[in-house]
Scaffold this motif. Structure first.
Motif, PDB file in Angstrom:
ATOM      1  N   GLY A 131       1.020  -1.113  -0.022  1.00  0.00           N
ATOM      2  CA  GLY A 131       0.045   0.111   0.081  1.00  0.00           C
ATOM      3  C   GLY A 131       0.761   1.280   0.055  1.00  0.00           C
ATOM      4  N   LEU A 132       0.452   2.185  -0.481  1.00  0.00           N
ATOM      5  CA  LEU A 132       1.162   3.619  -0.560  1.00  0.00           C
ATOM      6  C   LEU A 132       0.189   4.602  -0.087  1.00  0.00           C
ATOM      7  CD1 LEU A 132       3.340   5.613  -1.587  1.00  0.00           C
ATOM      8  CD2 LEU A 132       2.039   5.557  -3.932  1.00  0.00           C
ATOM      9  N   GLY A 133       0.802   5.532   0.903  1.00  0.00           N
ATOM     10  CA  GLY A 133       0.005   6.678   1.703  1.00  0.00           C
ATOM     11  C   GLY A 133       0.743   7.631   1.527  1.00  0.00           C
ATOM     12  N   VAL A 134       0.078   8.996   1.114  1.00  0.00           N
ATOM     13  CA  VAL A 134       0.427  10.353   1.047  1.00  0.00           C
ATOM     14  C   VAL A 134      -0.225  11.206   2.155  1.00  0.00           C
ATOM     15  CG1 VAL A 134       1.299  12.082  -0.295  1.00  0.00           C
ATOM     16  CG2 VAL A 134       1.339   9.822  -1.422  1.00  0.00           C
ATOM     17  N   LYS A 135       0.621  12.051   2.862  1.00  0.00           N
ATOM     18  CA  LYS A 135      -0.227  12.738   3.806  1.00  0.00           C
ATOM     19  C   LYS A 135       0.827  14.105   4.106  1.00  0.00           C
ATOM     20  CE  LYS A 135      -3.163  13.977   7.299  1.00  0.00           C
ATOM     21  NZ  LYS A 135      -4.465  14.291   6.760  1.00  0.00           N
ATOM     22  N   CYS A 136       0.110  15.271   4.296  1.00  0.00           N
ATOM     23  CA  CYS A 136       0.781  16.496   4.328  1.00  0.00           C
ATOM     24  C   CYS A 136      -0.021  17.130   5.678  1.00  0.00           C
ATOM     25  CB  CYS A 136       0.237  17.418   3.350  1.00  0.00           C
ATOM     26  SG  CYS A 136       1.333  18.644   3.387  1.00  0.00           S
ATOM     27  N   SER A 137       0.873  17.572   6.697  1.00  0.00           N
ATOM     28  CA  SER A 137       0.791  18.081   8.044  1.00  0.00           C
ATOM     29  C   SER A 137       1.534  18.898   8.572  1.00  0.00           C
ATOM     30  CB  SER A 137       0.737  16.839   8.860  1.00  0.00           C
ATOM     31  OG  SER A 137       0.323  17.203  10.277  1.00  0.00           O
ATOM     32  N   LYS A 138       1.387  19.767   9.398  1.00  0.00           N
ATOM     33  CA  LYS A 138       2.406  20.876  10.212  1.00  0.00           C
ATOM     34  C   LYS A 138       3.304  20.220  10.687  1.00  0.00           C
ATOM     35  CE  LYS A 138      -1.246  24.193  11.167  1.00  0.00           C
ATOM     36  NZ  LYS A 138      -2.123  24.846  12.122  1.00  0.00           N
ATOM     37  N   GLU A 139       3.284  18.888  11.244  1.00  0.00           N
ATOM     38  CA  GLU A 139       4.488  18.319  11.849  1.00  0.00           C
ATOM     39  C   GLU A 139       4.876  16.726  11.303  1.00  0.00           C
ATOM     40  OE1 GLU A 139       3.493  17.845  16.129  1.00  0.00           O
ATOM     41  OE2 GLU A 139       3.170  19.858  16.385  1.00  0.00           O
ATOM     42  N   VAL A 140       6.081  16.683  11.272  1.00  0.00           N
ATOM     43  CA  VAL A 140       6.360  15.610  10.573  1.00  0.00           C
ATOM     44  C   VAL A 140       5.870  14.243  11.013  1.00  0.00           C
ATOM     45  CG1 VAL A 140       8.621  14.134   9.896  1.00  0.00           C
ATOM     46  CG2 VAL A 140       8.741  16.768   9.916  1.00  0.00           C
ATOM     47  N   ALA A 141       6.006  13.962  12.119  1.00  0.00           N
ATOM     48  CA  ALA A 141       5.305  12.801  12.997  1.00  0.00           C
ATOM     49  C   ALA A 141       3.978  12.601  12.433  1.00  0.00           C
ATOM     50  CB  ALA A 141       5.716  12.905  14.520  1.00  0.00           C
ATOM     51  N   THR A 142       3.018  13.646  12.630  1.00  0.00           N
ATOM     52  CA  THR A 142       1.800  13.777  12.316  1.00  0.00           C
ATOM     53  C   THR A 142       1.671  13.337  11.004  1.00  0.00           C
ATOM     54  OG1 THR A 142       1.471  15.561  13.859  1.00  0.00           O
ATOM     55  CG2 THR A 142      -0.367  14.832  12.536  1.00  0.00           C
ATOM     56  N   ALA A 143       2.468  13.656   9.990  1.00  0.00           N
ATOM     57  CA  ALA A 143       2.411  13.336   8.706  1.00  0.00           C
ATOM     58  C   ALA A 143       2.597  12.051   8.176  1.00  0.00           C
ATOM     59  CB  ALA A 143       3.260  14.050   7.933  1.00  0.00           C
ATOM     60  N   ILE A 144       3.690  11.662   9.089  1.00  0.00           N
ATOM     61  CA  ILE A 144       4.067  10.053   8.883  1.00  0.00           C
ATOM     62  C   ILE A 144       2.988   9.108   9.644  1.00  0.00           C
ATOM     63  CG2 ILE A 144       5.700   8.167   9.682  1.00  0.00           C
ATOM     64  CD1 ILE A 144       7.694  10.369   9.616  1.00  0.00           C
ATOM     65  N   ARG A 145       2.366   9.532  10.531  1.00  0.00           N
ATOM     66  CA  ARG A 145       1.346   8.658  11.143  1.00  0.00           C
ATOM     67  C   ARG A 145       0.146   8.607  10.173  1.00  0.00           C
ATOM     68  NH1 ARG A 145       2.198  10.476  15.909  1.00  0.00           N
ATOM     69  NH2 ARG A 145       0.576  12.270  15.780  1.00  0.00           N
ATOM     70  N   GLY A 146      -0.268   9.767   9.680  1.00  0.00           N
ATOM     71  CA  GLY A 146      -1.232   9.812   8.823  1.00  0.00           C
ATOM     72  C   GLY A 146      -1.104   9.073   7.528  1.00  0.00           C
ATOM     73  N   ALA A 147       0.178   9.400   7.065  1.00  0.00           N
ATOM     74  CA  ALA A 147       0.508   8.322   5.836  1.00  0.00           C
ATOM     75  C   ALA A 147       0.269   6.952   5.796  1.00  0.00           C
ATOM     76  CB  ALA A 147       1.855   8.809   5.284  1.00  0.00           C
ATOM     77  N   ILE A 148       0.884   6.489   7.205  1.00  0.00           N
ATOM     78  CA  ILE A 148       0.809   5.098   7.427  1.00  0.00           C
ATOM     79  C   ILE A 148      -0.524   4.556   7.334  1.00  0.00           C
ATOM     80  CG2 ILE A 148       0.986   3.223   9.273  1.00  0.00           C
ATOM     81  CD1 ILE A 148       3.599   4.649   9.990  1.00  0.00           C
ATOM     82  N   ILE A 149      -1.478   5.361   7.848  1.00  0.00           N
ATOM     83  CA  ILE A 149      -3.125   5.153   8.145  1.00  0.00           C
ATOM     84  C   ILE A 149      -3.643   5.210   6.753  1.00  0.00           C
ATOM     85  CG2 ILE A 149      -5.239   5.639   8.717  1.00  0.00           C
ATOM     86  CD1 ILE A 149      -4.159   6.587  11.380  1.00  0.00           C
ATOM     87  N   LEU A 150      -3.246   6.120   5.883  1.00  0.00           N
ATOM     88  CA  LEU A 150      -3.782   6.079   4.458  1.00  0.00           C
ATOM     89  C   LEU A 150      -3.114   4.841   3.699  1.00  0.00           C
ATOM     90  CD1 LEU A 150      -3.826   9.717   3.730  1.00  0.00           C
ATOM     91  CD2 LEU A 150      -5.486   8.353   4.076  1.00  0.00           C
ATOM     92  N   ALA A 151      -1.962   4.406   3.933  1.00  0.00           N
ATOM     93  CA  ALA A 151      -1.441   3.340   3.175  1.00  0.00           C
ATOM     94  C   ALA A 151      -1.952   2.128   3.359  1.00  0.00           C
ATOM     95  CB  ALA A 151       0.145   3.407   3.512  1.00  0.00           C
ATOM     96  N   LYS A 152      -2.332   1.798   4.748  1.00  0.00           N
ATOM     97  CA  LYS A 152      -3.340   0.618   5.047  1.00  0.00           C
ATOM     98  C   LYS A 152      -4.660   0.687   4.610  1.00  0.00           C
ATOM     99  CE  LYS A 152      -1.028   0.007   9.831  1.00  0.00           C
ATOM    100  NZ  LYS A 152      -1.151   0.162  11.108  1.00  0.00           N
ATOM    101  N   LEU A 153      -5.310   1.867   4.256  1.00  0.00           N
ATOM    102  CA  LEU A 153      -6.579   1.661   3.668  1.00  0.00           C
ATOM    103  C   LEU A 153      -6.426   1.639   2.148  1.00  0.00           C
ATOM    104  CD1 LEU A 153      -8.379   4.953   5.461  1.00  0.00           C
ATOM    105  CD2 LEU A 153      -8.405   2.372   5.997  1.00  0.00           C
ATOM    106  N   ALA A 154      -5.146   1.885   1.516  1.00  0.00           N
ATOM    107  CA  ALA A 154      -4.974   1.815   0.265  1.00  0.00           C
ATOM    108  C   ALA A 154      -4.455   0.282  -0.341  1.00  0.00           C
ATOM    109  CB  ALA A 154      -4.270   2.988  -0.455  1.00  0.00           C
TER     110      ALA A 154
END
Length: 257
Positions: A116-139
């Motif tokens: 799976g591949l996830g792309v996420k944009c956020s104000k903080e690096v840790a939040t962006a990585i955490r969101g991208a992991i969740i989106l990668a799981k959904l995809a």
């Protein structure tokens, strides 16, 4: 005077100022209730998964059911590995100046046919990585693997030549003999490893230095492995009831709170 001092001392403040008295029981601080961390599904698919009505993730793919909760992936694929491909700053011009945020590209896979591949944009690096992991799981998608030459042993390469494209980047995956390894640039090589492909030739063209498009093109090519209908898939399809129809009685029950 002595009586008032005695009365103040009995209140616990030494007789001076306002007595606060007993503060009452506030409960133990720092205790966490484990029941709050328990997954409570909010979709019909999530309820079926938690109740063990659906046995494998392939049943979800068979009926093309959309996955809206990442806990479903955690339930079926507990051994997922994630790889942060790139973290890049992106800026937006505002009246007050520039606003910088961070964009994370994360690839996730079990090295056994799921990626799976996830792309996420956020104000903080840790939040962006955490969101991208969740989106990668959904995809996450299934990867079809095949053979080069004789079909001995486990499938090890892509079943046929497949192409993926994103922007100007075009990535082509070509079957390779067993033992060849993955002949690719570092970016698609990591994606193919997490997908469970051990032998593969690749070719690419376009602006591959744009890593985001390079990853997306490779991911699209891997997704096309199930988009090509080979003769071994020509057998007549036996249609069965979908999970929502089969377990309609269970879903009609009121969800527990």
């Amino acid at each position: 005077m002595a009586d008032s001092a005695t009365a103040g001392a009995s209140r616990g403040r030494g007789g001076f100022g306002r007595g606060r008295g007993g503060r009452g029981g506030r409960g133990g601080r720092g205790r966490r209730d484990d029941s709050k961390n328990e997954w409570v599904p909010v979709t019909k698919l999530g309820r079926l998964v938690k109740a063990n009505k659906i046995k494998s993730i392939e049943d979800i793919y068979l009926f093309s059911l959309p996955i809206k909760e990442y806990q479903i992936i955690d339930f079926f694929l507990p051994k997922l590995k994630d790889e942060v491909m790139k973290i890049m700053p992106v800026q937006k011009q505002t009246t007050a100046g520039q606003r910088t945020r961070f964009k994370a590209f994360v690839v996730i896979g079990d090295e056994d046919g799921h990626v799976g591949l996830g792309v996420k944009c956020s104000k903080e690096v840790a939040t962006a990585i955490r969101g991208a992991i969740i989106l990668a799981k959904l995809a996450i998608i299934p990867v079809r693997r095949g053979y080069w030459g004789s079909n001995l042993g486990a499938p090890h390469t892509v079943p046929c030549k497949v192409t993926g494209r994103c922007g100007s980047v075009l990535t082509r995956l070509v079957p390779a003999p067993r033992g060849t390894g993955i002949v690719a640039a570092p970016t698609p090589k990591k994606v193919l490893q997490l997908a469970g492909i051990t032998d593969c030739y690749t070719t690419s063209r376009g602006s591959t230095r744009t890593l985001g498009n390079f990853v997306k093109a490779t991911f699209a090519a891997i997704g096309n492995t199930y988009g090509f209908l080979t003769p071994d898939l020509w057998e007549e399809t036996e249609f069965t009831k979908g999970p929502y129809q089969e377990h309609s009685d269970f879903l009609s029950q009121k969800a527990r709170k």
